[in-house]
Motif scaffolding. Structure first.
Motif, PDB file in Angstrom:
ATOM      1  N   SER A   1       0.834  -1.194   0.000  1.00  0.00           N
ATOM      2  CA  SER A   1       0.000   0.000   0.000  1.00  0.00           C
ATOM      3  C   SER A   1       0.875   1.252   0.000  1.00  0.00           C
ATOM      4  O   SER A   1       2.093   1.193   0.148  1.00  0.00           O
ATOM      5  CB  SER A   1      -0.894   0.008   1.240  1.00  0.00           C
ATOM      6  OG  SER A   1      -0.098   0.192   2.403  1.00  0.00           O
ATOM      7  N   ASN A   2       0.223   2.381  -0.145  1.00  0.00           N
ATOM      8  CA  ASN A   2       0.919   3.656  -0.098  1.00  0.00           C
ATOM      9  C   ASN A   2       0.827   4.250   1.311  1.00  0.00           C
ATOM     10  O   ASN A   2       0.668   5.452   1.484  1.00  0.00           O
ATOM     11  CB  ASN A   2       0.317   4.625  -1.121  1.00  0.00           C
ATOM     12  CG  ASN A   2       1.287   5.754  -1.467  1.00  0.00           C
ATOM     13  OD1 ASN A   2       2.499   5.551  -1.500  1.00  0.00           O
ATOM     14  ND2 ASN A   2       0.750   6.934  -1.714  1.00  0.00           N
ATOM     15  N   GLU A   3       0.934   3.381   2.315  1.00  0.00           N
ATOM     16  CA  GLU A   3       0.856   3.802   3.702  1.00  0.00           C
ATOM     17  C   GLU A   3       2.168   3.456   4.410  1.00  0.00           C
ATOM     18  O   GLU A   3       2.751   2.385   4.179  1.00  0.00           O
ATOM     19  CB  GLU A   3      -0.324   3.129   4.407  1.00  0.00           C
ATOM     20  CG  GLU A   3      -1.677   3.505   3.799  1.00  0.00           C
ATOM     21  CD  GLU A   3      -2.828   2.819   4.507  1.00  0.00           C
ATOM     22  OE1 GLU A   3      -2.586   1.762   5.138  1.00  0.00           O
ATOM     23  OE2 GLU A   3      -3.953   3.324   4.429  1.00  0.00           O
ATOM     24  N   TYR A   4       2.598   4.367   5.285  1.00  0.00           N
ATOM     25  CA  TYR A   4       3.908   4.223   5.918  1.00  0.00           C
ATOM     26  C   TYR A   4       3.783   4.468   7.421  1.00  0.00           C
ATOM     27  O   TYR A   4       3.118   5.415   7.855  1.00  0.00           O
ATOM     28  CB  TYR A   4       4.904   5.224   5.327  1.00  0.00           C
ATOM     29  CG  TYR A   4       5.233   4.965   3.870  1.00  0.00           C
ATOM     30  CD1 TYR A   4       6.398   4.292   3.513  1.00  0.00           C
ATOM     31  CD2 TYR A   4       4.378   5.399   2.861  1.00  0.00           C
ATOM     32  CE1 TYR A   4       6.709   4.065   2.179  1.00  0.00           C
ATOM     33  CE2 TYR A   4       4.679   5.172   1.529  1.00  0.00           C
ATOM     34  CZ  TYR A   4       5.841   4.509   1.195  1.00  0.00           C
ATOM     35  OH  TYR A   4       6.149   4.274  -0.128  1.00  0.00           O
ATOM     36  N   ASN A   5       4.438   3.599   8.198  1.00  0.00           N
ATOM     37  CA  ASN A   5       4.503   3.751   9.648  1.00  0.00           C
ATOM     38  C   ASN A   5       5.858   4.324  10.044  1.00  0.00           C
ATOM     39  O   ASN A   5       6.896   3.976   9.450  1.00  0.00           O
ATOM     40  CB  ASN A   5       4.324   2.410  10.356  1.00  0.00           C
ATOM     41  CG  ASN A   5       2.921   1.854  10.204  1.00  0.00           C
ATOM     42  OD1 ASN A   5       1.980   2.583   9.928  1.00  0.00           O
ATOM     43  ND2 ASN A   5       2.785   0.552  10.400  1.00  0.00           N
ATOM     44  N   LEU A   6       5.843   5.187  11.052  1.00  0.00           N
ATOM     45  CA  LEU A   6       7.082   5.685  11.637  1.00  0.00           C
ATOM     46  C   LEU A   6       7.288   4.983  12.971  1.00  0.00           C
ATOM     47  O   LEU A   6       6.455   5.071  13.872  1.00  0.00           O
ATOM     48  CB  LEU A   6       7.012   7.191  11.846  1.00  0.00           C
ATOM     49  CG  LEU A   6       8.262   7.838  12.475  1.00  0.00           C
ATOM     50  CD1 LEU A   6       9.477   7.652  11.577  1.00  0.00           C
ATOM     51  CD2 LEU A   6       8.009   9.317  12.740  1.00  0.00           C
ATOM     52  N   LYS A   7       8.396   4.266  13.103  1.00  0.00           N
ATOM     53  CA  LYS A   7       8.680   3.490  14.308  1.00  0.00           C
ATOM     54  C   LYS A   7      10.057   3.870  14.858  1.00  0.00           C
ATOM     55  O   LYS A   7      10.922   4.353  14.112  1.00  0.00           O
ATOM     56  CB  LYS A   7       8.632   1.992  13.991  1.00  0.00           C
ATOM     57  CG  LYS A   7       7.255   1.512  13.512  1.00  0.00           C
ATOM     58  CD  LYS A   7       7.244   0.007  13.306  1.00  0.00           C
ATOM     59  CE  LYS A   7       5.858  -0.484  12.918  1.00  0.00           C
ATOM     60  NZ  LYS A   7       5.807  -1.951  12.763  1.00  0.00           N
TER      61      LYS A   7
END
Length: 310
Positions: free
Chosen positions: A189-195
Motif C-alpha cells: 500500500s501507499n501507507e507508511y509507519n514511523l517506528k
C-alpha cells in the motif's frame, strides 16, 4: 579522506557528531550544572535515503525517562520535559539534516542514568488538511504521504538509551535517525509507519575536551533580529563549500538588547587555515569574521557581534 570530510560535515548544531568532531550552537549560555546535576543537550541528525525526498515530523514535546520509569505515561511528572514546542515551531524535515544536526533543547537534570528519550508528535489533522507528519518520495516529490505515528502521538517515539548524565558537565547526546529502517511501508500500500526502529542515541560528552571552540554574542540594541543562522567554514589552504558547523540561534531581550550567545566546538585548526564565522539574519547585513585559529582546549572569543540593519 572522503570519510573524514563527511564526519566533519556531520558536526553541526548543538551537540555532537559521530566521534570525529562536535559542535554546540545554542541560544542559551552554558553552565555545566551543579555538583549533583548535569546539563543534557540534545540534537538530531540523519542518514541518507535513496527512496525519500523529504521526511517531516512535527515535535510537540521531548521527555527524558529516568531508570525505573520506562513504562510511565508521558504525563507522569517523574519524566522531565526537555523541550515543549508550539505547532509549527519544531517541524523538522529529517532529510535536510544529512551531515547536519538540528538542536532540540537542553535541560539541567539530576546526575544518573536515563533510559529513554521520548519524542511526542503532533497528530496529523483529520479531513483534507495537509499532514504535519509526512514523507515524499523521490519518484513523486510533490505528493505528501501521511506518516502513521500512533505511538508518537500518545506515548511518544521511545528512543532507547541508556544515557549517563554526569554531574557538573555538559552531557551531549545526538539522535541518529536512519529513515531507511525507521519508516516501514505497510505491505504494497501507499501507507507508511514511523517506528523507533532505526533511531538511536549517541552520547558524545566525553569528547568535548578534545576540541577547541569559537564563541561570541550576537546582538542588536534597537531591532529584534529574532533568529539567525551561524555557519563556520575553514578558510585558507582549505576552503569549505559546505560549513563545518552551522545552525540557528534565537534572540532574547536581556540587558537592554536582543541577543544570543553561541559556542561551537570544532577541531583545532592547522597551519595555513583557520575558521571563518558567518551570521545571517533576515533584514540584516551578512556578518563575516576574519579567519581565526582555534587551539585544542581553548575558546576563541569573537566578542560582541552587532548585527547591522540592511
Amino acid at each position: 579522506m572522503r570519510n573524514t570530510t563527511v564526519a566533519f560535515r556531520s558536526v553541526i548544531i548543538a551537540i555532537g557528531a559521530i566521534i570525529a568532531a562536535m559542535v554546540y550552537l545554542g541560544g542559551c549560555g552554558g553552565g555545566g550544572g551543579s555538583a549533583s546535576t548535569g546539563t543534557l543537550k540534545l540534537a538530531i541528525t540523519d542518514k541518507p535515503s535513496d527512496a525519500y525526498q523529504s521526511l517531516v515530523i512535527s515535535i510537540k514535546e521531548i521527555r527524558v525517562v529516568p531508570a525505573g520509569h520506562e513504562n510511565a505515561a508521558d504525563s507522569d511528572p517523574a519524566l522531565p520535559v526537555l523541550a515543549r514546542f508550539n505547532p509549527q515551531e519544531k517541524v523538522i524535515d529529517i532529510m535536510t539534516l544529512q551531515f547536519v544536526q538540528q538542536a532540540l533543547g537542553e535541560i539541567v537534570l539530576p546526575a544518573g542514568t536515563y533510559r529513554q528519550i521520548r519524542l511526542v508528535l503532533y497528530p496529523n489533522p483529520n479531513g483534507n488538511q495537509a499532514p504535519v507528519n509526512y514523507l515524499t518520495l523521490k519518484s513523486d516529490p510533490n505528493t505528501k504521504i501521511p506518516l502513521t505515528t500512533p505511538s508518537g502521538q500518545t506515548s511518544g517515539l521511545k528512543i532507547l538509551g541508556p544515557i549517563e548524565v554526569k554531574p557538573g558537565v555538559i552531557n551531549a547526546v545526538m539522535i541518529d535517525f536512519d529513515p531507511n529502517t525507521a519508516v516501514v511501508q505497510r505491505g504494497n500500500s501507499n501507507e507508511y509507519n514511523l517506528k523507533p526502529t532505526g533511531i538511536r542515541l549517541i552520547q558524545m560528552a566525553n569528547v568535548l575536551n578534545q576540541f577547541g571552540s569559537i564563541i561570541g554574542n550576537v546582538s542588536n540594541t534597537l531591532q529584534n533580529w529574532s533568529s539567525a543562522t551561524v555557519s563556520i567554514k575553514r578558510r585558507g589552504t582549505i576552503n569549505d563549500a559546505t560549513p563545518i558547523a552551522s545552525g540557528q540561534i534565537f534572540a532574547t531581550y536581556t540587558s537592554g538588547r536582543y541577543q544570543a550567545p553561541f559556542s561551537a566546538f570544532v577541531p583545532a585548526s592547522e597551519i595555513g587555515w583557520g575558521y571563518k564565522t558567518f551570521i545571517n539574519s533576515n533584514g540584516f547585513v551578512l556578518y563575516s569574521s576574519a579567519a581565526v585559529p582555534v587551539v585544542q582546549g581553548q575558546a576563541r572569543d569573537l566578542g560582541n557581534i552587532v548585527l547591522v540593519p540592511q
